[in-house]
Design an enzyme around this catalytic site. Structure first.
Site, PDB file in Angstrom:
ATOM      1  N   ASN A  89      11.814  20.494  21.351  1.00  0.00           N
ATOM      2  CA  ASN A  89      11.800  19.437  20.700  1.00  0.00           C
ATOM      3  C   ASN A  89      11.951  18.660  18.461  1.00  0.00           C
ATOM      4  OD1 ASN A  89      10.288  16.346  20.383  1.00  0.00           O
ATOM      5  ND2 ASN A  89       8.681  17.847  18.677  1.00  0.00           N
ATOM      6  N   TYR A 157      23.883  13.793  13.237  1.00  0.00           N
ATOM      7  CA  TYR A 157      23.299  13.523  14.340  1.00  0.00           C
ATOM      8  C   TYR A 157      23.183  12.731  16.079  1.00  0.00           C
ATOM      9  CZ  TYR A 157      17.913  11.949  15.831  1.00  0.00           C
ATOM     10  OH  TYR A 157      17.668  11.783  16.537  1.00  0.00           O
ATOM     11  N   LYS A 161      22.757  15.826  19.333  1.00  0.00           N
ATOM     12  CA  LYS A 161      22.389  14.949  20.715  1.00  0.00           C
ATOM     13  C   LYS A 161      23.044  14.869  21.701  1.00  0.00           C
ATOM     14  CE  LYS A 161      18.645  14.754  18.045  1.00  0.00           C
ATOM     15  NZ  LYS A 161      17.098  15.597  19.005  1.00  0.00           N
ATOM     16  N   THR A 192       7.633   7.783  13.920  1.00  0.00           N
ATOM     17  CA  THR A 192       6.991   9.420  13.267  1.00  0.00           C
ATOM     18  C   THR A 192       7.707   8.989  12.061  1.00  0.00           C
ATOM     19  OG1 THR A 192       9.027  10.091  13.659  1.00  0.00           O
ATOM     20  CG2 THR A 192       7.117   9.564  15.982  1.00  0.00           C
TER      21      THR A 192
HETATM   22  P1  NAD Z   1       9.151  13.857  12.819  1.00  0.00           P
HETATM   23  O1  NAD Z   1       9.604  14.405  12.193  1.00  0.00           O
HETATM   24  O2  NAD Z   1       7.759  13.665  13.001  1.00  0.00           O
HETATM   25  O3  NAD Z   1       8.510  15.266  13.935  1.00  0.00           O
HETATM   26  C1  NAD Z   1      10.028  16.638  13.820  1.00  0.00           C
HETATM   27  C2  NAD Z   1       9.050  18.013  13.882  1.00  0.00           C
HETATM   28  O4  NAD Z   1      10.138  18.764  13.701  1.00  0.00           O
HETATM   29  C3  NAD Z   1       8.540  18.671  13.327  1.00  0.00           C
HETATM   30  O5  NAD Z   1       7.144  19.110  13.735  1.00  0.00           O
HETATM   31  C4  NAD Z   1       9.298  18.923  11.841  1.00  0.00           C
HETATM   32  O6  NAD Z   1       8.226  20.170  10.803  1.00  0.00           O
HETATM   33  C5  NAD Z   1       9.933  19.624  12.597  1.00  0.00           C
HETATM   34  N1  NAD Z   1      11.061  20.348  12.231  1.00  0.00           N
HETATM   35  C6  NAD Z   1      12.844  20.402  11.855  1.00  0.00           C
HETATM   36  N2  NAD Z   1      13.045  21.337  11.310  1.00  0.00           N
HETATM   37  C7  NAD Z   1      12.820  22.258  11.427  1.00  0.00           C
HETATM   38  C8  NAD Z   1      12.629  23.278  10.921  1.00  0.00           C
HETATM   39  N3  NAD Z   1      14.125  23.488  10.876  1.00  0.00           N
HETATM   40  N4  NAD Z   1      12.707  24.280  12.300  1.00  0.00           N
HETATM   41  C9  NAD Z   1      10.974  24.297  12.702  1.00  0.00           C
HETATM   42  N5  NAD Z   1      11.130  22.810  12.815  1.00  0.00           N
HETATM   43  C10 NAD Z   1      11.411  22.107  12.442  1.00  0.00           C
HETATM   44  O7  NAD Z   1      10.092  13.223  13.913  1.00  0.00           O
HETATM   45  P2  NAD Z   1      10.311  13.230  15.765  1.00  0.00           P
HETATM   46  O8  NAD Z   1       9.890  11.352  15.927  1.00  0.00           O
HETATM   47  O9  NAD Z   1       8.263  13.147  16.265  1.00  0.00           O
HETATM   48  O10 NAD Z   1      10.881  13.906  16.685  1.00  0.00           O
HETATM   49  C11 NAD Z   1      10.406  14.676  17.266  1.00  0.00           C
HETATM   50  C12 NAD Z   1      12.398  14.652  18.023  1.00  0.00           C
HETATM   51  O11 NAD Z   1      12.258  13.961  18.613  1.00  0.00           O
HETATM   52  C13 NAD Z   1      12.854  14.713  16.949  1.00  0.00           C
HETATM   53  O12 NAD Z   1      13.909  16.251  18.002  1.00  0.00           O
HETATM   54  C14 NAD Z   1      14.459  14.164  16.815  1.00  0.00           C
HETATM   55  O13 NAD Z   1      15.131  14.075  16.498  1.00  0.00           O
HETATM   56  C15 NAD Z   1      13.937  13.021  18.226  1.00  0.00           C
HETATM   57  N6  NAD Z   1      13.760  11.292  18.277  1.00  0.00           N
HETATM   58  C16 NAD Z   1      13.256  10.268  17.323  1.00  0.00           C
HETATM   59  C17 NAD Z   1      13.197   9.441  17.530  1.00  0.00           C
HETATM   60  C18 NAD Z   1      12.662   8.436  16.794  1.00  0.00           C
HETATM   61  O14 NAD Z   1      12.582   7.662  16.946  1.00  0.00           O
HETATM   62  N7  NAD Z   1      10.870   8.934  16.512  1.00  0.00           N
HETATM   63  C19 NAD Z   1      13.973   8.861  18.290  1.00  0.00           C
HETATM   64  C20 NAD Z   1      14.709   9.566  19.578  1.00  0.00           C
HETATM   65  C21 NAD Z   1      14.883  11.070  19.873  1.00  0.00           C
END
Ligand code: NAD
Length: 251
Positions: A89, A157, A161, A192
């Site tokens: 994730n 991005y 994805k 988030t």
């Molecule tokens: P977030 O920033 O809270 O979480 C991201 C997590 O990924 C964190 O724990 C961070 O430490 C970890 N991370 C990032 N780069 C890393 C690396 N190189 N090594 C290890 N860990 C790493 O944001 P989130 O929204 O919880 O994101 C989680 C997933 O959901 C992501 O893949 C994001 O693309 C996806 N997403 C988020 C949204 C949104 O609107 N927040 C929408 C669609 C998809």
């Protein structure tokens, strides 16, 4: 207890969707192996899960590093005797802006964090799941890169994805006969660190969604729970949207 005695790797567990998912999975009976870069936050989360009678171990590392993917699987085997599922994730948004202005380093960073890491994860998780005779892998993709309507400024991005959806389909075909299911989960805008805390930006993002709001991280965790549990035993190779309708709005 939809995940009773299942051992699950969760990356990106230091915050947002991953942290919520680790809590939900542990409450559903899973042994969770939590990963991200910030070890202090992971230890805190593991402590909270322990206090609630769940089972968690943490290992900090960088998902761009192939050895970290190996280490997470080894930890699952050493602590809990094997691996049943993985919620891959962790991800980053990277720079927003048109391609001619984009730093090449940003392209590489986003692709290696969001997409190449998923290849590393699958490469080592699948052999461990084969030892169990079944498994479920979920990659966190996004509506960005999936909808017919494109989103300007988000090329790296979107490419990363969209790539996860293709990867999930190929892996599902390759390993269906091993009892291993592989799916992509496509959240909509979620509250988030990635979506920030600017109320104007939140209002803009919310307006793209027919539900006119962002998701709570726990709502996306519930969708991941479905894909990782036996509730979805006939679901594989899919791109499951949990996006408040943003993909129908964007076309
Ligand atoms: P977030 O920033 O809270 O979480 C991201 C997590 O990924 C964190 O724990 C961070 O430490 C970890 N991370 C990032 N780069 C890393 C690396 N190189 N090594 C290890 N860990 C790493 O944001 P989130 O929204 O919880 O994101 C989680 C997933 O959901 C992501 O893949 C994001 O693309 C996806 N997403 C988020 C949204 C949104 O609107 N927040 C929408 C669609 C998809």
């Amino acid at each position: 207890m939809q995940l009773k005695n299942k051992t699950i790797i969760v990356t990106g567990a230091s915050s947002g969707i991953g942290a919520a998912a680790a809590r939900v999975f542990a409450a559903e009976g899973a042994n969770v192996v939590i990963g991200a870069r910030r070890g202090g936050l992971l230890d805190q989360l593991a402590g909270q899960i322990d206090q609630n009678n769940g089972k968690a171990v943490s290992l900090a590392g960088d998902i761009r590093d192939e050895n970290y993917a190996i280490a997470l699987v080894e930890l699952a085997k050493a602590e809990f005797g094997g691996l049943d599922a993985a919620f891959n994730n962790a991800g980053i948004l990277g720079e927003i802006g048109p391609v001619p202005d984009m730093e090449t380093g940003n392209w590489h960073d986003v692709i290696s964090t969001n997409l190449t890491s998923a290849f590393f994860a699958a490469k080592y998780q699948i052999p461990a799941m084969k030892e169990r005779g079944n498994g479920s892998i979920v990659f966190t993709s996004s509506f960005v890169g999936y909808t017919n309507g494109g989103m300007a400024g988000m090329s790296a991005y979107a490419a990363s994805k969209a790539g996860l959806i293709g990867l999930a389909k190929s892996l599902a075909s390759e390993h269906g006969a091993d009892g291993i299911r592989v799916n992509a989960l496509l959240p909509g805008g979620t509250k988030t660190a990635m979506s920030g805390d600017d109320p104007e930006i939140h209002e803009f993002i919310a307006g793209l969604h027919p539900l006119n709001r962002l998701a709570e991280p726990g709502e996306i965790a519930q969708a991941a729970l479905f894909l990782l549990s036996d509730q979805s035993s006939f679901v594989t190779g899919g791109a499951m949207i949990a996006d408040g309708g943003v993909s129908i709005q964007l076309g």
